[in-house]
Enzyme design. Structure first.
Site, PDB file in Angstrom:
ATOM      1  N   GLY A  58       0.838  -1.187   0.000  1.00 36.02           N
ATOM      2  CA  GLY A  58       0.000   0.000   0.000  1.00 36.02           C
ATOM      3  C   GLY A  58       0.869   1.231   0.000  1.00 36.02           C
ATOM      4  N   CYS A  85       5.248  -6.224   1.649  1.00 29.05           N
ATOM      5  CA  CYS A  85       5.614  -4.814   1.753  1.00 29.05           C
ATOM      6  C   CYS A  85       4.831  -4.126   2.884  1.00 29.05           C
ATOM      7  CB  CYS A  85       5.412  -4.127   0.391  1.00 29.05           C
ATOM      8  SG  CYS A  85       6.233  -2.533   0.312  1.00 29.05           S
ATOM      9  N   TYR A  86       3.889  -3.240   2.568  1.00 30.31           N
ATOM     10  CA  TYR A  86       3.110  -2.594   3.637  1.00 30.31           C
ATOM     11  C   TYR A  86       2.474  -3.654   4.535  1.00 30.31           C
ATOM     12  CZ  TYR A  86      -0.266   0.401   5.992  1.00 30.31           C
ATOM     13  OH  TYR A  86      -0.989   1.069   6.941  1.00 30.31           O
ATOM     14  N   HIS A 175       8.234  -7.570  -3.631  1.00 31.64           N
ATOM     15  CA  HIS A 175       6.940  -7.903  -4.250  1.00 31.64           C
ATOM     16  C   HIS A 175       7.031  -9.184  -5.077  1.00 31.64           C
ATOM     17  CE1 HIS A 175       4.617  -4.241  -3.298  1.00 31.64           C
ATOM     18  NE2 HIS A 175       5.835  -3.711  -3.178  1.00 31.64           N
ATOM     19  N   GLU A 177       4.738 -10.686  -6.521  1.00 30.88           N
ATOM     20  CA  GLU A 177       3.736 -10.719  -7.590  1.00 30.88           C
ATOM     21  C   GLU A 177       4.194 -10.073  -8.893  1.00 30.88           C
ATOM     22  OE1 GLU A 177       3.736  -8.902  -4.925  1.00 30.88           O
ATOM     23  OE2 GLU A 177       2.818  -6.941  -5.178  1.00 30.88           O
ATOM     24  N   SER A 229     -22.753  -7.558 -27.844  1.00 36.29           N
ATOM     25  CA  SER A 229     -22.113  -6.493 -28.624  1.00 36.29           C
ATOM     26  C   SER A 229     -21.169  -7.099 -29.647  1.00 36.29           C
ATOM     27  CB  SER A 229     -21.307  -5.609 -27.671  1.00 36.29           C
ATOM     28  OG  SER A 229     -20.212  -6.352 -27.169  1.00 36.29           O
ATOM     29  N   GLY A 230     -20.901  -8.400 -29.503  1.00 34.22           N
ATOM     30  CA  GLY A 230     -19.901  -9.009 -30.368  1.00 34.22           C
ATOM     31  C   GLY A 230     -18.537  -9.025 -29.700  1.00 34.22           C
ATOM     32  N   GLY A 231     -18.411  -8.324 -28.579  1.00 36.61           N
ATOM     33  CA  GLY A 231     -17.156  -8.346 -27.809  1.00 36.61           C
ATOM     34  C   GLY A 231     -17.039  -9.655 -27.036  1.00 36.61           C
ATOM     35  N   VAL A 232     -15.841  -9.893 -26.509  1.00 39.67           N
ATOM     36  CA  VAL A 232     -15.601 -11.176 -25.840  1.00 39.67           C
ATOM     37  C   VAL A 232     -16.487 -11.353 -24.612  1.00 39.67           C
ATOM     38  CG1 VAL A 232     -13.836 -12.658 -24.830  1.00 39.67           C
ATOM     39  CG2 VAL A 232     -13.199 -10.944 -26.475  1.00 39.67           C
ATOM     40  N   ASP A 233     -16.593 -10.301 -23.778  1.00 40.78           N
ATOM     41  CA  ASP A 233     -17.292 -10.467 -22.508  1.00 40.78           C
ATOM     42  C   ASP A 233     -18.758 -10.843 -22.697  1.00 40.78           C
ATOM     43  OD1 ASP A 233     -14.851  -9.589 -21.693  1.00 40.78           O
ATOM     44  OD2 ASP A 233     -15.519  -7.595 -21.103  1.00 40.78           O
ATOM     45  N   SER A 234     -19.449 -10.087 -23.536  1.00 39.30           N
ATOM     46  CA  SER A 234     -20.869 -10.397 -23.686  1.00 39.30           C
ATOM     47  C   SER A 234     -21.064 -11.722 -24.425  1.00 39.30           C
ATOM     48  CB  SER A 234     -21.617  -9.248 -24.374  1.00 39.30           C
ATOM     49  OG  SER A 234     -21.198  -9.096 -25.708  1.00 39.30           O
ATOM     50  N   LYS A 373      -9.838 -10.598 -17.177  1.00 39.25           N
ATOM     51  CA  LYS A 373      -9.969 -10.637 -18.640  1.00 39.25           C
ATOM     52  C   LYS A 373      -9.248 -11.834 -19.264  1.00 39.25           C
ATOM     53  CE  LYS A 373     -11.342  -8.431 -22.403  1.00 39.25           C
ATOM     54  NZ  LYS A 373     -12.616  -7.733 -22.584  1.00 39.25           N
TER      55      LYS A 373
END
Ligand code: XMP
Length: 517
Positions: A58, A85-86, A175, A177, A229-234, A373
């Site tokens: 943080g 870290c924090y 870190h 990560e 919408s044709g996008g990946v998510d929908s 994503k």
């Protein structure tokens, strides 16, 4: 089938830029995890029943006024913990050690020397071997809390890692990560598998099975609608729901007349091929009429949003007796609403169908709520989406309307579609499409003088934009090879009627944005 959520890790967010990265790394190790604000109650933590808790980094100093803190009781929970870290400094301070300002800030790569391997550093070479790690801190541990021992150090950080003598409580100043920490995967893996005893059960195959069963149970005999919408998510949302309840789902695909070249046809053919029950609405006329003469971008957005909702409601009414609305909400949008300050506070998200659930009074189904994503993309591939669709660049909800500066007309749309198609074709042909975050063309509402053959021309200018980014929050313009830019420019000027000048946008975000609007 093993319950993929039964072994989960809780990540307490103290506002670090890398909190989401911790979650991604844990998920990549095939362990389910969630991020919650640092001030979640002990009761909620107990209900969550984590196998382990990670305290994130943080921006604060533990001694700052109002610095995020936790109760001492947290450390009495019989759960393994790792402070990063924090998170480590807070563990130190809360348990009676001392944290102080370092003489100089340590930011960037550092050499870590492991004094004791034990569980956390299992399999890693001990002193005198040096390991490259990434540090970012102004404070450091001066006095360990009682019962803690130092297990690693670096040149400017006498305690770069620590552990409790008997209990599974650890802290690392670096870190694990971030990619620059070469031993990061091993350290996190050791914490998850050796210290917490987790099994790697979280994967997208099992996610699909679990999500399918959940959707079936929630929907019962109800009816669901989904805006595609044709996008990946929908698309993935619809595919998952279709897998669960088939014809009880109707997907509505609205062509607003602002899509890319051939997009409605391609998307529609794909969706039908996947066996989706798609309701196609060609509303081009409606949108273009409403947009006539409008050149303010915010007004364009408003008009498009409102019109979309109207159409969607009309179509839903026609289908009748709908109970649920499906949405492709992703995990980063969910974290945003709960997190304390931190990365989340700065993230701007675009809600293409803003307000729809409230207006329609429907229950929401959001099967992707717990995915990042890249996880959605893996699900998409598992469900049989082709790579072209899975790795499509982001495309704004208001479509080409915000890439035509000024008034949106059929003629301008045609010019932009043709230009945009050439840009995409050349990016794909050269292998650059998959290397960049986004690339597209913008049509400017001005004309400039040119000469073609023996004649003077007075035609449009287009700008090409290509950016590199990780999350669209910041972006830099892509250093595309001149040959690609030359080919695009040449082709656009020769092939697209109405354009005699091509520019390349070399602005970064901030201060510019990705879209021109
Ligand atoms: P800006 O222009 O704000 O864009 O730098 C950041 C990212 O968001 C995309 N974008 C949208 N995406 N609906 C979306 O789904 C929208 O209304 C919208 N507006 C911008 C943009 O393409 C970029 O990737």
């Amino acid at each position: 089938m093993a319950d993929i959520h039964s072994q989960r890790i809780l990540i307490l967010d103290f506002g670090s830029q890398t909190t989401q990265l911790i979650a991604r790394r844990v998920r990549e190790a095939k362990v389910y995890c969630e991020i919650h604000p640092f001030n979640i109650s002990l009761k909620d933590i107990e209900e969550f029943a984590p196998r382990g808790i990670i305290l994130s980094g943080g921006p604060s100093s533990v001694y700052d006024e109002g610095a995020p803190a936790v109760s001492r009781d947290l450390f009495d929970l019989p759960v393994p913990m790792l402070g990063i870290c924090y998170g480590m400094q807070l563990t130190t301070r809360t348990l009676g050690g001392r944290v102080e300002k370092s003489t100089h800030r340590e930011y960037g790569p550092a050499d870590l020397v492991i004094d004791e391997t034990g569980d956390l550093f299992h399999g890693l070479a001990p002193a005198p071997v040096r390991h490259k790690v990434w540090m970012s801190h102004g404070d450091r541990i001066e006095v360990l809390p009682p019962d803690f021992v130092k297990i690693a150090h670096s040149a400017s950080c006498p305690v770069a890692a620590m552990r409790h003598a008997e209990r599974p409580i650890y802290g690392v100043q670096f870190h694990p990560e971030v990619a620059h920490t070469e031993i990061g995967t091993e350290v996190l893996g050791n914490f998850l598998f050796r210290v917490c005893g987790c099994q790697p059960t979280w994967n997208m195959r099992s996610f699909i099975e679990t999500a399918t069963a959940d959707i079936r149970e929630k929907v019962g005999a109800g009816k669901v609608i989904c805006a595609l919408s044709g996008g990946v998510d929908s698309t993935v949302t619809a595919l998952l729901i279709n897998r669960a309840i088939g014809s009880q789902l109707t997907s509505i695909f609205v062509n607003n007349g602002l899509l890319r070249k051939n997009e409605p046809e391609t998307v529609l053919a794909f969706l039908k091929g996947m066996g989706l029950n798609v309701h196609y609405v060609d509303a081009t006329e409606r949108f273009l009429t409403r947009l006539k003469g409008v050149d303010n971008p915010e007004e364009k957005r408003k008009i498009i949003g409102t019109e979309f909702i109207k159409i969607f409601e009309e179509e839903a009414g026609r289908i009748g007796d709908v109970n649920f609305l499906a949405q492709g909400t992703l995990y980063p949008d969910v974290i945003e609403s709960v997190s304390f300050k931190g990365p989340s506070a700065t993230i701007k998200s675009h809600h293409n169908v803003g307000g729809l659930p409230e207006i329609m009074k429907l229950d929401l189904i959001e099967p992707l709520r717990e995915l990042f994503k890249d996880e959605v993309r893996s699900v998409a591939l598992e469900l049989g989406m082709n790579e072209d669709l899975v790795f499509r660049h982001p495309f704004p909800g208001p479509g080409l309307a915000i890439r035509i500066l000024g008034d949106v007309t059929e003629e301008r749309l045609e010019i932009l579609r043709e230009t945009d198609a050439i840009v995409l074709e050349e990016m794909k042909k050269s292998g650059w499409y998959r290397k960049v975050w986004q690339s597209f063309a913008v049509l400017l509402p001005i004309r400039t003088v040119g000469v073609m053959g023996d004649e003077r021309t007075y035609e449009h200018v287009v700008a090409i934009r290509s950016v590199d980014s990780l999350d669209a929050m910041t972006a830099d313009w892509t250093r595309l090879p001149y040959e690609i830019l030359a080919r695009v420019s040449n082709r656009v000027i020769n092939e697209v009627k109405g354009v005699n000048r091509v520019c390349y946008d070399i602005s970064s975000k901030p201060p510019a944005t990705i879209e021109w609007e």
